[in-house]
Each structure stands twice: as C-alpha cells, then as structure tokens.
Design a protein around this motif. Sequence first.
Motif, mmCIF file in Angstrom:
data_model
loop_
_atom_site.group_PDB
_atom_site.id
_atom_site.type_symbol
_atom_site.label_atom_id
_atom_site.label_comp_id
_atom_site.label_asym_id
_atom_site.label_seq_id
_atom_site.Cartn_x
_atom_site.Cartn_y
_atom_site.Cartn_z
ATOM 1 N N LEU A 163 0.833 -1.201 0.000
ATOM 2 C CA LEU A 163 0.000 0.000 0.000
ATOM 3 C C LEU A 163 0.866 1.248 0.000
ATOM 4 O O LEU A 163 2.071 1.191 0.202
ATOM 5 C CB LEU A 163 -0.916 -0.005 1.234
ATOM 6 N N LYS A 164 0.216 2.414 -0.178
ATOM 7 C CA LYS A 164 0.892 3.711 -0.085
ATOM 8 C C LYS A 164 -0.014 4.667 0.674
ATOM 9 O O LYS A 164 -1.215 4.401 0.879
ATOM 10 C CB LYS A 164 1.196 4.241 -1.481
ATOM 11 N N LEU A 165 0.559 5.774 1.120
ATOM 12 C CA LEU A 165 -0.231 6.755 1.842
ATOM 13 C C LEU A 165 -1.346 7.280 0.945
ATOM 14 O O LEU A 165 -1.156 7.510 -0.257
ATOM 15 C CB LEU A 165 0.662 7.911 2.313
ATOM 16 N N GLY A 166 -2.501 7.454 1.551
ATOM 17 C CA GLY A 166 -3.681 7.881 0.798
ATOM 18 C C GLY A 166 -4.617 6.732 0.467
ATOM 19 O O GLY A 166 -5.809 6.955 0.174
ATOM 20 N N ASP A 167 -4.104 5.485 0.505
ATOM 21 C CA ASP A 167 -4.969 4.328 0.266
ATOM 22 C C ASP A 167 -5.900 4.125 1.455
ATOM 23 O O ASP A 167 -5.653 4.612 2.568
ATOM 24 C CB ASP A 167 -4.123 3.077 0.052
ATOM 25 N N ARG A 168 -6.965 3.356 1.202
ATOM 26 C CA ARG A 168 -7.951 3.099 2.244
ATOM 27 C C ARG A 168 -8.021 1.605 2.559
ATOM 28 O O ARG A 168 -7.876 0.772 1.654
ATOM 29 C CB ARG A 168 -9.337 3.612 1.826
ATOM 30 N N VAL A 169 -8.255 1.309 3.842
ATOM 31 C CA VAL A 169 -8.425 -0.068 4.285
ATOM 32 C C VAL A 169 -9.614 -0.133 5.230
ATOM 33 O O VAL A 169 -10.110 0.900 5.710
ATOM 34 C CB VAL A 169 -7.157 -0.588 5.017
ATOM 35 N N LEU A 170 -10.077 -1.349 5.468
ATOM 36 C CA LEU A 170 -11.187 -1.569 6.384
ATOM 37 C C LEU A 170 -10.649 -2.129 7.702
ATOM 38 O O LEU A 170 -9.810 -3.017 7.723
ATOM 39 C CB LEU A 170 -12.187 -2.548 5.780
ATOM 40 N N LEU A 171 -11.190 -1.574 8.788
ATOM 41 C CA LEU A 171 -10.900 -2.075 10.126
ATOM 42 C C LEU A 171 -12.240 -2.247 10.819
ATOM 43 O O LEU A 171 -12.938 -1.261 11.074
ATOM 44 C CB LEU A 171 -10.015 -1.105 10.911
ATOM 45 N N THR A 173 -15.886 -2.487 10.883
ATOM 46 C CA THR A 173 -16.918 -2.054 9.924
ATOM 47 C C THR A 173 -16.668 -0.638 9.431
ATOM 48 O O THR A 173 -17.541 -0.066 8.769
ATOM 49 C CB THR A 173 -18.298 -2.129 10.599
ATOM 50 N N ALA A 174 -15.513 -0.053 9.735
ATOM 51 C CA ALA A 174 -15.228 1.328 9.346
ATOM 52 C C ALA A 174 -14.103 1.377 8.318
ATOM 53 O O ALA A 174 -13.265 0.470 8.234
ATOM 54 C CB ALA A 174 -14.856 2.165 10.569
ATOM 55 N N THR A 175 -14.086 2.464 7.547
ATOM 56 C CA THR A 175 -13.052 2.695 6.542
ATOM 57 C C THR A 175 -12.046 3.698 7.084
ATOM 58 O O THR A 175 -12.411 4.709 7.691
ATOM 59 C CB THR A 175 -13.673 3.248 5.249
ATOM 60 N N PHE A 176 -10.756 3.406 6.851
ATOM 61 C CA PHE A 176 -9.694 4.281 7.339
ATOM 62 C C PHE A 176 -8.759 4.636 6.189
ATOM 63 O O PHE A 176 -8.379 3.775 5.389
ATOM 64 C CB PHE A 176 -8.894 3.611 8.459
ATOM 65 N N GLU A 177 -8.380 5.907 6.159
ATOM 66 C CA GLU A 177 -7.428 6.396 5.164
ATOM 67 C C GLU A 177 -6.041 6.433 5.803
ATOM 68 O O GLU A 177 -5.860 6.955 6.909
ATOM 69 C CB GLU A 177 -7.818 7.794 4.697
ATOM 70 N N LEU A 178 -5.064 5.883 5.131
ATOM 71 C CA LEU A 178 -3.695 5.845 5.639
ATOM 72 C C LEU A 178 -3.041 7.190 5.341
ATOM 73 O O LEU A 178 -2.677 7.472 4.202
ATOM 74 C CB LEU A 178 -2.920 4.701 4.992
#
Length: 855
Positions: A163-171, A173-178
């Motif tokens: 991944l890179k900064l700005g990508d999104r992942v799920l933790l 049930t919520a979405t988080f932006e790196l």
Amino acid sequence: MSEISPARASPSLKLALRFALREMRGGLSGFYIFLACIALGVAAIGGVNSVANSVTAGISTQGQSILGGDIRFQLNQREVDPDERAFLDSKGRVAVSANMRSMARLADGSDQSLVEVKAVDNAYPLYGALQTTPALDHQALFAEKDGAYGAAIAQIFLDRLNLKLGDRVLLGTATFELRSVISNEPDLLSDGFGFAPRFMVSLEGLGAAGLIQPGSLVDHSYKIALPAGETDAAITAIRDEAQKQFPQAGWTIRGRNNAAPSLSANIERFSQFLTLVGLTSLIVGGVGVANAVRSYLDAKRGVIATFKSLGAPGWFVIAVYLIQIVIMALAGILIGLVVAALIPYAAGYALQSVLPIASKGGFYPGALLWAALFGLLTTLAFAILPLGRARDVPATALFREQGFEQRGWPKPIYVVVAVVLIAILCLLAVIFAYDRRIAMVFVGAVAFSFVVLRAVSGLVQWLARRAPRVRSTALRLAFGNIHRPGALTPSVVLSLGLGLTLLVALALIDGSLRQQLAGNLPERAPNFFFVDIQSKQVDQFTSLLQNAAPNGKIVSAPMLRGRIVAFNGTDITKLTIPPEGAWVLRGDRGITYAKTVPENSTLTQGSWWPADYSGEPLVSFSAEEAGNLDLKIGDTVTVNVLGRNITARIANFRQLQWESLAINFVMVFSPNTFTGAPHAWLATLTDPAATSQQEATVMRDVTRAFPAVTTVRVKDAITIANELVGQLAVAIRAAASVALIASILVLGGALAAGNRARVHDAVVLKTLGATRRTLIKAFTLEYMLLGLSTAIFALLAGGVAAWYVIVRVMTLPASFQPEVAMMTVIIALVLTIGFGLAGTWRILGQKAAPILRNL
C-alpha cells in the motif's frame, strides 16, 4: 645486591618496591597476554553494567515520555465508571487510549493483516511527541473526512499489503485512510512488545469500527499528567488512595519511576547473563594470568636464586614479584576500565532509536569499580599459587634446573589464600546478581568445569603415556610431549575447553529452538487462532470454518481476562514470589471455564468437578506453575475479572502441553464461577494438510464474515518468533565470543610460555639427528591431538548442558546437530595447530651452540 646482605637489617617492603620497579625497567615482555586477559574481562563486566545502568537511568529520566504520563491506570475489557473517571480527573490532565489486536483488510477483501490497534484521544500524548511522516496535527491525522477516518501506521504495514499513503483499508466495519507513517511513538516501550504493525486511530474511529464488544480483549489506559512539581511520593499517595477507594477496580497502576518494568527486568536479566559471560572470560583469563606468572618467574629463576643466596627471606621474594604483578594487573584493569567507560556512549549512539539510553551514554563509577574489583581478585587468586611455588624452591634447585615445574602444591597458606580469594569472587558474583539462583548455578558450573577439565587433561596425558609404541618417530615425539613434565596439555585443555564448551551449548540450544520453530512445532501447532468471537456468533463461526476447512479440527473455549490479586487471602504484593513463577502474576492472564478436563491436559492431583456443579467456585491450576508458586490443593486464588474480585478454591492440578501451541490456560474455573459475565470465545483450526492458498481463503472468509474477529496465523507468529530467536542468538553468541577470545589469548600465552622448553627440546633433538620436518610433524601431531581432545570434551560437556536446558528447562525435544560438531572440531584444530606452529616455527631455527652451552 649489598642492599639485602645478611649483615644488614632485614629488608623492608619499601626495598621490595624499589627492586620491583627497577626490575620492571626491562619492559612488559611476557605480560602482554596477562594484560589482554585482564583488560578484556574488566571491559566486558564494566561495559555491560554501565550500559545496563545507562538504560535504567534513561527509563528513569524519560519515565514520563515512556509511560505517557506521570501515572497510568490500565483496565482490561472494561472502561472506568463515572466515579472512577471523576477520581482520575481530580488528579490532573487525563489522556485516554485503548489497545487491541484486530484485522485490517483491503477494501476488495483480497488481502488482510493482523495489526496492533491503538486508539487515542485529543490529549495524546501528554509528554513527548508523536512524530509522523508527513507531520500532521491530531485533527488532520485522525478526523473523519469524506467517509473515512484517518490512521497513522507503521511502514511495515504498507510494505506487507503493498500500500501507499492515501490508500484506504477496512478495520472492523469502518473505513480508514492511511495518512501518515509513524516514525516515533513516545510511549511505545510501556505498551509492551507487539507481534503486528502499529495501526493508530482516534477513539471515535475505533468506536465506529465496532470492534469493542462485550468480552473483547481490549486494554483501556488512563494516563495522568500531574501538576508541575509533584514528586514520586505524590504518585505513591495517589496509588494508595485509588486502591483504598476502589479496592475491586482491578486496574494496574504504574508510575513514571517504573515506566517499563518488563524492559527493566529484561535488561537486568540480560546484563546478568553478559556479566556472567564477562566473569567467565575473566576466570578463563585467570588461567592466562597463572601461565604468565609462572613463565615470568621461570625466566627470573636466576634473579630469585641470587636473592635467596644473599639471604633474602621468602616473603621478600614474594613481595618483589607480587608488587610487579599487581602493577601489571592495575595497568590491565585501567585499560579495561577505559574501554568499559566508552561502551555506554557507543551503545547510546547505536541503540538510541531502540532503547532509552540516558544522555546517549553516561559515566557510571559504581559499575567500573565493580569490574575493577573482579579483575584484581581474579589476578591475585590465580597468581598466588605460582608465587608460592617460587618462594619455596631452594636456591640450589633454581641454579641447577632449567626452571621450576608445577610439581605438587605450595605451602598450605598459599592454597588457603587462593581459595579465600576465589570464594570472595564467587560470593560477590552471587550477592549482586539479579537472580542469585542462576548465579549460584553458574559459579558451581564453572568450578565443576575446572575440575572436569583438569581431569580431562590428566586423562589425555595418561592415555598418551600408555599409548602403544608406534614406528612413526614424529608420533612418538608427539605422545611424549603430551605427557612429559611441564607439558602444555593442562594449559591448552583448560584455556580452550571452557570457551568452546560455552559456544557448543549455545549453538545446540539455538539450533534446537530453530528446529522446533521451523520444523516440528508447525506440524503439531494449529494453523490459526481466532480471538474475540462473540458468544452469540460461536455456532455460526464454527459452521463457516467447517465449510472453509472440512478436514480441519476445530477447538473452541470461552475466554476472559483476569489478574491474580491474592493467594489464601494474602495480597500477592506482600508475598515473596520465586522468579520462575512470577510471570503468572505479571499483568492479566487468560482464564476460562469448563465442565470437563480440557484437551492437552492431564490431571496430576485432585479431582475434576461434576458437569452440573453449583457449589463454591473451584479452579484447576497448572501443576508446574502451582509448584513454582508453592500452591497446594485446597488453597484459594483470588482473581479480579471485569472489576470484581472472585475467590476460588484449588480443586486439582493439571499437566499442560505448552509446546503444542494448542489452547491452554494456567487456570480453568468451574462453569458456575462466571455465570452472567460477558465474555468472548477463543478458537483454533488445525489442518496439517492445508496449503497456503487454502489458509489464505480461510483468513479471507473469516475476515469478511466476522470483521471484529482477530485471526492469528500461527506460521506468521512462528516466523516472527524465529527472527527474534535468531537476533537474540546472534547477540548471545557475540557476547559469548568474549569468553572464546579470552580462551584464545590464554592458549596463545600457554603456547608462548612453553617455548623455552621447546627450544631446548628442539636443539637436543636436532643434535641427535632429527630434521626440521620431523620436528614440525611432531609438533603438528601434538597440537592436533590436544585440539581433538579438547573438542571432544567441549562437544560432550556442551551437549549435556544444552540437553538439560532444552529438555528439562524448555521441555522441548533435543536433537544432534552434526554441523555444530564439525565446526567445534575445526575451530579447535585451527586454533591449537595455528597458534602452536606460529609459536614453534621460530624456535626451530635456533642455533644449537648457545643453547647447549647453558644446559
């Protein structure tokens, strides 16, 4: 020499000092190995203890940043209630955080990774600074934006999932932006070691993820910044007040003066190990001291004979050479102390990003004084016997013989003094050790090793003396050199045997651990651990696993977290707990309940409760840990679970199979103990035939269907553990190499000390017709036989020591490793033959006439 004429008064100590200094004008010839041995041991002991003191001082001076506050209250599986929060707020500024493990996954569900989640509030950090790249404030770093909360992550997380900064992942049930990479987390050390990458979010983000449910394994921390000027006494008063007002809160309270107790304890343990290794090198160096003193006195036999012929008393001879030896020892100690004083600064430069080393170094006179004392005691203990022998040899014998060989013992007074000095050395090593039991075992092992090594050298000489007559002249000469008076055999076996034995033992232990982690252990261990399964989801979760892995074995158990607070009604803080049992009481433990005896357990004492038992709470305790804690059937154990103290009586003991990595608990309670208490479940899946692709499918299916469940792939955990074992093994071997270096120095000194006799032997043999080739071959065979003998002993002794540690202490199967045996033999042969020939090659070119004239 008229100064010590019998017609004059008895010589004084001042005169002995004058003669000692006058005789030292000739230089340090014969004392270089002596100096190196003492300097090496003193540097090792002083440097290790200085670094340990530096880390301890760093933890103390940086305690606020390391802890994240002046005082921290930590709760497991629950948050503070309103009364408890009001109490905390009344003491100062409060920062709240929550720590737990979970699974972060890609939005398309194609990949996922275990992460160490840390959720913080706006007040974080109270001390120190959270450094990220790019640098962002709390709002920009964690706030919700365009449907995603922000997260700061470790670089390894980006690398692991590409991944890179700005990508999104799920933790959950919520979405988080790196949004940023963590470069420095000020309170990381106080949070303890984590197996997974850091994933830092806000408390609001963690709440949105839905990961915290009844029974979830989450730690809530409340860190307080006290008003300026508050002393450690104020922290103690707050701790006492909290325990008095909320006796069943179940929180763990830690102050800034004890910010990282596990780190401090591990540093003390490791520094003790390194100190003992340094002491080993110093004691091995003591053999070099004895060799150097004997060789030096042998070279001074004419001077000693002259002193005695002119009427000098025995004590005067002893005083002259004891003064010289002490001066040499002080020089070696000074060199070692200079090196030791520089080591903390070097360590501070190299380890400043890993350990809190005070001021990137520091000067610690106590540690240096301690090392100097060890160095001086070692010198005196090993020098006194050669001095005693020189004092008791009559002048006529000194004039008549080539030297004085070590025949018999000196007068009892010298033996008594040597024994007393060694006893003081051992006593100090035990008294000031972190774990006195280990120190006593070490002292006993070293003493036993010396006795055994001396016996081995005697056995080698006995076998050489009784070897059948062979036709080879070189081999006959080699056998003769091994058992003749003044032979090198005792010195070589003593000097090289201890260092090689230590390395063999460490290599075998390391090899067996690696074999277990990389080979046998994964075959027996489960493929997965699943944590934080909600009670209402257990059946559904089990069905999913059965469909995903139809050939797998599924084992599940309820799990809570609890902390032992008392035995038989007595607070554990008021009890003396043996070191081997202390880990059970350190923080929260996983606990469970069961109607029947769990798998991987065998009752050893007592009986199990009926399936429908409804009486007083009962508990089954691990037999080994119960023995370490001196518990008996019928004793009571009080644990704090979810803010309540629960007391249960020990009904039985169980033998556990920890090495299987299956579900095991130190404490298993009767089911009625936790009726109505919210808790989660733990499950394992074991399928030895599963491929990596099938395991990936299981992880993906579980993470998609149950985002709050934490999945731990055992192979990944074993890989991380293997890397840690490898790093630790390299560090330990590097430290143990100090002892081997000392052995090499002593070996070189012993061979150099024997060169005088070798010169005479070579000249006589050449006069009788021996060629240089024959002599070289004889010396090579002698050194080869000595090296092989030492290597065989090191393999046997090191193998027995490693077997005991692996089988008895670690309860793991031991295995023979031929590469260790081969390397030991090669090292022994290279050292003995290499050093031996390097020393004797020069003497083979000596002209016969000058030597024969002095015979």
